[in-house]
Design a protein around this motif. Sequence first.
Motif, PDB file in Angstrom:
ATOM      1  N   CYS A   1       0.854  -1.187   0.000  1.00 35.43           N
ATOM      2  CA  CYS A   1       0.000   0.000   0.000  1.00 35.43           C
ATOM      3  C   CYS A   1       0.895   1.245   0.000  1.00 35.43           C
TER       4      CYS A   1
ATOM      5  N   LYS B   1       0.295   4.175   1.061  1.00 34.52           N
ATOM      6  CA  LYS B   1       0.113   5.069   2.208  1.00 34.52           C
ATOM      7  C   LYS B   1       0.791   4.514   3.462  1.00 34.52           C
TER       8      LYS B   1
ATOM      9  N   GLU C   1       2.416   1.423   3.670  1.00 31.85           N
ATOM     10  CA  GLU C   1       3.604   0.653   3.284  1.00 31.85           C
ATOM     11  C   GLU C   1       3.774  -0.638   4.085  1.00 31.85           C
TER      12      GLU C   1
ATOM     13  N   SER D   1       0.785  -3.199   4.108  1.00 32.65           N
ATOM     14  CA  SER D   1      -0.190  -4.194   3.664  1.00 32.65           C
ATOM     15  C   SER D   1      -0.107  -4.392   2.152  1.00 32.65           C
ATOM     16  N   HIS D   2      -0.321  -5.632   1.700  1.00 36.83           N
ATOM     17  CA  HIS D   2      -0.330  -5.915   0.265  1.00 36.83           C
ATOM     18  C   HIS D   2      -1.623  -5.388  -0.351  1.00 36.83           C
ATOM     19  N   ILE D   3      -1.531  -4.951  -1.601  1.00 40.15           N
ATOM     20  CA  ILE D   3      -2.684  -4.306  -2.229  1.00 40.15           C
ATOM     21  C   ILE D   3      -3.496  -5.240  -3.110  1.00 40.15           C
TER      22      ILE D   3
ATOM     23  N   THR E   1     -10.130  -1.726  -0.286  1.00 38.97           N
ATOM     24  CA  THR E   1      -9.439  -0.784   0.601  1.00 38.97           C
ATOM     25  C   THR E   1      -8.260  -1.505   1.242  1.00 38.97           C
ATOM     26  N   CYS E   2      -7.314  -0.724   1.710  1.00 36.02           N
ATOM     27  CA  CYS E   2      -6.160  -1.300   2.402  1.00 36.02           C
ATOM     28  C   CYS E   2      -6.602  -1.897   3.742  1.00 36.02           C
TER      29      CYS E   2
ATOM     30  N   LEU F   1      -8.334   1.790  -2.510  1.00 37.09           N
ATOM     31  CA  LEU F   1      -7.489   1.364  -3.633  1.00 37.09           C
ATOM     32  C   LEU F   1      -8.283   1.216  -4.917  1.00 37.09           C
TER      33      LEU F   1
ATOM     34  N   TYR G   1      -0.332   7.694  -6.283  1.00 31.08           N
ATOM     35  CA  TYR G   1      -0.535   8.176  -4.913  1.00 31.08           C
ATOM     36  C   TYR G   1       0.429   9.321  -4.602  1.00 31.08           C
TER      37      TYR G   1
ATOM     38  N   TRP H   1      -7.019  10.749  -4.158  1.00 30.41           N
ATOM     39  CA  TRP H   1      -7.190   9.690  -3.159  1.00 30.41           C
ATOM     40  C   TRP H   1      -8.047  10.123  -1.984  1.00 30.41           C
TER      41      TRP H   1
END
Length: 117
Positions: A14, A16, A18, A20-22, A34-35, A42, A109, A116
């Motif tokens: 992610c 924002k 950094e 979590s996987h997107i 969403t994250c 997302l 982003y 966003w």
Amino acid sequence: MDFHTLKIGWQCLCPKCETSHIFKGKYSLDLKETCDKCGLDLAKNDSADGAAVLLIFLLGFSVVPLALVVDLIYPLPYIVHGIVWGILMIAITLGLIKPIKAYIIALQYKHRPNDWT
Ligand SMILES: [Zn+2]
């Protein structure tokens, strides 16, 4: 070149938080809505075909001239070129499509923060 954004894209994180996987799954190109950690939307900024188009340009301008040079040095039957370069291009595409898609999203982003909110 911004190596931090490149690193985020390479790890498919992610942009924002950094952490979590997107993507929805290990083999999925679909983005999460969403994250999981920060709730960043997302789905609103999906890069769509951007990663595929970038790969077409990168592979077209690098692998095709390489195949021509190899053919000049080692003349091979066209079927061998088709198999070797076809497999190489498919392997590169499958390996890079997710990191490039995540990189494009991280760039969006970074450079278009108003999209966003
Ligand atoms: Zn996040």
